[in-house]
Design an enzyme around this catalytic site. Sequence first.
Site, mmCIF file in Angstrom:
data_model
loop_
_atom_site.group_PDB
_atom_site.id
_atom_site.type_symbol
_atom_site.label_atom_id
_atom_site.label_comp_id
_atom_site.label_asym_id
_atom_site.label_seq_id
_atom_site.Cartn_x
_atom_site.Cartn_y
_atom_site.Cartn_z
ATOM 1 N N ASP A 1 58.511 18.193 81.981
ATOM 2 C CA ASP A 1 57.681 17.448 81.271
ATOM 3 C C ASP A 1 57.321 18.388 80.049
ATOM 4 O O ASP A 1 57.175 17.883 78.836
ATOM 5 C CB ASP A 1 56.528 17.029 81.850
ATOM 6 C CG ASP A 1 56.754 16.097 83.081
ATOM 7 O OD1 ASP A 1 57.157 14.877 82.608
ATOM 8 O OD2 ASP A 1 56.096 16.175 84.062
ATOM 9 N N HIS B 1 55.086 31.249 50.188
ATOM 10 C CA HIS B 1 56.338 31.582 50.343
ATOM 11 C C HIS B 1 56.719 33.048 50.089
ATOM 12 O O HIS B 1 57.627 33.488 50.160
ATOM 13 C CB HIS B 1 57.315 30.840 49.409
ATOM 14 C CG HIS B 1 57.454 29.100 49.553
ATOM 15 N ND1 HIS B 1 56.391 28.502 49.839
ATOM 16 C CD2 HIS B 1 58.575 28.382 49.527
ATOM 17 C CE1 HIS B 1 56.829 27.229 50.021
ATOM 18 N NE2 HIS B 1 58.242 27.467 49.903
ATOM 19 N N HIS C 1 64.469 35.984 50.343
ATOM 20 C CA HIS C 1 63.227 35.834 49.621
ATOM 21 C C HIS C 1 62.082 36.675 50.228
ATOM 22 O O HIS C 1 61.244 36.303 50.887
ATOM 23 C CB HIS C 1 62.840 34.466 49.709
ATOM 24 C CG HIS C 1 63.715 33.664 48.660
ATOM 25 N ND1 HIS C 1 65.145 33.624 48.758
ATOM 26 C CD2 HIS C 1 63.507 33.073 47.626
ATOM 27 C CE1 HIS C 1 65.832 32.780 48.122
ATOM 28 N NE2 HIS C 1 64.789 32.464 47.144
ATOM 29 N N ARG D 1 70.759 39.117 48.403
ATOM 30 C CA ARG D 1 71.035 37.960 49.133
ATOM 31 C C ARG D 1 72.267 37.522 48.492
ATOM 32 O O ARG D 1 73.322 37.203 49.359
ATOM 33 C CB ARG D 1 70.021 36.865 48.973
ATOM 34 C CG ARG D 1 69.877 36.368 47.526
ATOM 35 C CD ARG D 1 68.918 35.363 47.130
ATOM 36 N NE ARG D 1 68.325 35.161 45.770
ATOM 37 C CZ ARG D 1 68.470 33.716 45.104
ATOM 38 N NH1 ARG D 1 68.502 32.693 45.810
ATOM 39 N NH2 ARG D 1 67.994 33.744 44.028
ATOM 40 N N GLU E 1 64.014 25.200 61.450
ATOM 41 C CA GLU E 1 64.180 26.680 61.813
ATOM 42 C C GLU E 1 63.859 26.849 63.175
ATOM 43 O O GLU E 1 64.545 27.808 63.768
ATOM 44 C CB GLU E 1 63.035 27.466 60.982
ATOM 45 C CG GLU E 1 63.235 27.360 59.495
ATOM 46 C CD GLU E 1 62.698 25.930 58.927
ATOM 47 O OE1 GLU E 1 62.265 25.266 59.765
ATOM 48 O OE2 GLU E 1 62.672 26.140 57.557
ATOM 49 N N HIS F 1 56.036 29.875 91.525
ATOM 50 C CA HIS F 1 55.758 28.148 91.150
ATOM 51 C C HIS F 1 56.673 27.230 92.018
ATOM 52 O O HIS F 1 57.806 27.178 92.024
ATOM 53 C CB HIS F 1 56.102 27.907 89.680
ATOM 54 C CG HIS F 1 55.595 28.477 88.717
ATOM 55 N ND1 HIS F 1 55.807 29.810 88.388
ATOM 56 C CD2 HIS F 1 54.640 28.054 87.642
ATOM 57 C CE1 HIS F 1 55.099 30.221 87.318
ATOM 58 N NE2 HIS F 1 54.255 29.134 87.111
ATOM 59 N N LEU G 1 58.822 27.306 77.506
ATOM 60 C CA LEU G 1 59.390 26.018 77.428
ATOM 61 C C LEU G 1 60.088 25.400 76.231
ATOM 62 O O LEU G 1 59.712 25.677 75.220
ATOM 63 C CB LEU G 1 58.441 24.915 78.064
ATOM 64 C CG LEU G 1 57.587 25.345 79.446
ATOM 65 C CD1 LEU G 1 56.380 24.393 79.569
ATOM 66 C CD2 LEU G 1 58.729 25.236 80.474
ATOM 67 N N HIS H 1 51.980 23.179 91.311
ATOM 68 C CA HIS H 1 52.758 23.784 90.067
ATOM 69 C C HIS H 1 52.802 25.333 90.212
ATOM 70 O O HIS H 1 54.031 25.737 90.079
ATOM 71 C CB HIS H 1 52.264 23.361 88.790
ATOM 72 C CG HIS H 1 52.591 24.274 87.657
ATOM 73 N ND1 HIS H 1 53.783 23.635 86.887
ATOM 74 C CD2 HIS H 1 52.412 25.296 87.003
ATOM 75 C CE1 HIS H 1 54.171 24.552 86.107
ATOM 76 N NE2 HIS H 1 53.210 25.609 86.059
HETATM 77 C C1 LIG Z 1 55.777 27.657 75.374
HETATM 78 C C2 LIG Z 1 55.226 27.602 76.783
HETATM 79 N N1 LIG Z 1 54.032 26.962 76.647
HETATM 80 C C3 LIG Z 1 53.322 27.083 77.806
HETATM 81 C C4 LIG Z 1 53.896 27.620 79.132
HETATM 82 C C5 LIG Z 1 53.031 27.710 80.328
HETATM 83 N N2 LIG Z 1 53.482 26.769 81.210
HETATM 84 C C6 LIG Z 1 54.419 26.955 82.213
HETATM 85 S S1 LIG Z 1 54.692 25.686 83.178
HETATM 86 C C7 LIG Z 1 53.790 24.733 82.250
HETATM 87 C C8 LIG Z 1 53.637 23.231 82.445
HETATM 88 C C9 LIG Z 1 55.041 22.663 82.687
HETATM 89 O O1 LIG Z 1 55.009 21.396 83.119
HETATM 90 P P1 LIG Z 1 56.388 20.820 83.495
HETATM 91 O O2 LIG Z 1 57.307 21.215 82.726
HETATM 92 O O3 LIG Z 1 56.198 19.412 83.791
HETATM 93 O O4 LIG Z 1 56.710 21.621 84.972
HETATM 94 P P2 LIG Z 1 56.092 20.977 86.529
HETATM 95 O O5 LIG Z 1 54.551 21.266 86.385
HETATM 96 O O6 LIG Z 1 56.301 19.905 86.690
HETATM 97 O O7 LIG Z 1 56.774 21.974 87.387
HETATM 98 C C10 LIG Z 1 53.038 25.435 81.407
HETATM 99 C C11 LIG Z 1 52.261 24.771 80.274
HETATM 100 C C12 LIG Z 1 55.141 27.927 78.911
HETATM 101 N N3 LIG Z 1 55.703 28.537 79.971
HETATM 102 N N4 LIG Z 1 55.906 27.942 77.869
HETATM 103 MG MG LIG Z 2 56.183 17.991 85.192
#
Ligand SMILES: Cc1ncc(C[n+]2csc(CCOP(=O)(O)OP(=O)(O)O)c2C)c(N)n1
Ligand SMILES: [Mg+2]
Length: 686
Positions: free
Chosen positions: A183, A495, A483, A380, A433, A58, A148, A288
């Site tokens: 983002d 649950h 539980h 528990r 959680e 990336h 992310l 990206h």
């Molecule tokens: C939980 C999760 N969902 C999806 C992805 C796949 N993924 C990796 S980067 C990305 C887009 C991220 O966008 P941004 O944070 O804005 O990064 P930029 O393109 O600006 O580098 C996605 C959807 C991931 N790594 N983690």
């Molecule tokens: Mg971005």
Amino acid sequence: MYNFSKPALSPGVPGLSFNFNNEKMEKNMPVTSDELKLIARTVRALSMDIVQKANSGHPGMPLGCADIASVLWTKIMNYNSEDTSWVNRDRFILSAGHGSALLYSMLHLSGYSLTLDDLKKFRQMGSLTPGHPEFRHTPGVETTTGPLGQGFANGVGMAIAENLLSGEFGDIIDHYIYAIAGDGCMMEGVTSEAASIAGHLKLGNLIYIYDSNRITIEGSTDLAFSENVGKRFESYNWHVQEIDGHNFAEIETSILEAQKVKDKPSLIIARTVIAKGSACMEGSEESHGAPLGEKEIKASKEKLGCSCETSFDVPEEVYSIFKRVKNEKKKVYDSWQMKFNSKIKNELKEKWDSFFTRPDIEKLRNHLPVFEKGSKIATRAASGKVLETLYKELPNFIGGSADLAPSTKTMVKNISESGNGKVGRILHYGVRENAMGSIQNGIAYYGGFINFSATFFVFMDYMRPAVRLAALSGLQSIYIYTHDSIFVGEDGPTHQPVEHLAVSRAIPNLNVIRPCDADETVEAWIAALARDNGPTLIVLSRQNLPVIDRTGRASAKDLVKGGYIIHDYDTHDLVILSTGSEVHLSIGAAVRLFTEKGIRTRVVSFPCWELFDKQSESYKKDILGTGNKTVVIEAGIKMGWEKYAGENAVFITVDEFGKSAPEADIADYFGFTINKIFERIVKYMA
Ligand SMILES: Cc1ncc(C[n+]2csc(CCOP(=O)(O)OP(=O)(O)O)c2C)c(N)n1
Ligand SMILES: [Mg+2]
């Protein structure tokens, strides 16, 4: 392509009117803005090359954040690349983990044990530079990121840990936690939960930079993200600034400003351009997640003024700037060591050691609760009694629940509690959680503490990403899940976990322990405390269970072997493998089978598959028995038990969702009574 003339995402955030004075700043800088320019240009070139050589990765994010990173690693963060475990180092988290080429470039330049050769092996088998940053793998990497939002929440855990530690040891601990989040991180739910609790706790040591390039994989954030992030974070009680993420002075000044804010976490919204500095890819989502290509890289290097002929070219001047930076940072480190030596080594040594050395388990044992044989107590509740000892005996023991402390039995009297603007050893996570798991991991990444979280087993689903990452990263995160089965009763199938044991056991490097009584619960805790290279999940009953009389039986200490014989005869006609609340039923059925039918049943208490798998082949054979008649009794789906019991075993399991009814009716309906088990086995043996 992104339209650069668009207004910023979060216009008009108050408190943003800086009076930047580049000239004045330059004088105070150990690194000049020309030098920063050179560093950022080099980082861009390196990142492009790293991804290109791997033909995977990336590049957009590293190019877009090179200016921010250059300021952070030279002028802001305190670290010593030769002592990566320095307790008072600033932590850096790349929450946007896909930008790993940026992190590896920075670690290389700032003197960590990461060579240019390592960078050339990006994403290759066995290299120090995996696709996304991995904790315990690459020197200087503080957290495993890539999913992310996780890094964002990990940092909140680190901030809590820093806060508690400085509460114990004073200004010997006084560092910041920095992160770059994109983002994608801002959109993830875990971020919202973590930001909300961070603001509530007033974690002023958090300084996060939001790489607001308004681009994600599918294109512009206009497609799916239009809220005002600044206002959102302000309402979480964060201090918010908005800057041009390519202006060194704004980057530095905003961070210095954030450092001054002691009673709020800080978000710096940095307007950036993805792939900044590239010839034709600026602002394009295409940058990206794919190499830019040789042609584009050559053109980009020309534009940046870098050497275009060779790849992985780091000018000597850049190394010499970082050498100077390193020397400056070493001075900070050395003076901290002096302070540490005079304060901690003299006054607080014993206390310090109690945080930073492993607990003496045998000593601890003497203080753990003892339960009366034959009495009845839910596991528990037994765990709650253990917690009282742990909080008392281990000053670095902390943890909390997601608003279920009365049910998970995790409240302990006279222990400091978190609340509005304060952290405590008992953390009130609120109903969060998802963040709880990731914050807990942050505390574990930080070190110095042993920490647990607690909720109902069925809600583990909300924190599975964090459990998985704890296992992957080898973190000592301890999960208390109560539980634990259909025996939840009237609350019904929403649950009642049924597939959760199987789901948990499917995660590598996660110890899943389901104790059968109070004594095994004590041992489960001991196993969790002793394990500092991976997480442990302790699954506990809501309902009362008899404390099994161990006279003439194996001690509960055998839990450490994962599975052991708890009831047996000289020889056996069949073997029952069972866990948790079903073990005492199995023993009850075994007794009746012998007295009424002369059938000799061995019962194996099997609290932890992972520990059992580590035993010798001969031990495993001995326990599982010689005959081919096996019955599995567990109030969860049967999946996976075939491995121990064989395909032809009888499975008294729950392979459908549960029911809303009183516990006794549920037990009868699903066949989990001594009577029903007895009848089923008699039929089987016939
Ligand atoms: C939980 C999760 N969902 C999806 C992805 C796949 N993924 C990796 S980067 C990305 C887009 C991220 O966008 P941004 O944070 O804005 O990064 P930029 O393109 O600006 O580098 C996605 C959807 C991931 N790594 N983690
Ligand atoms: Mg971005």
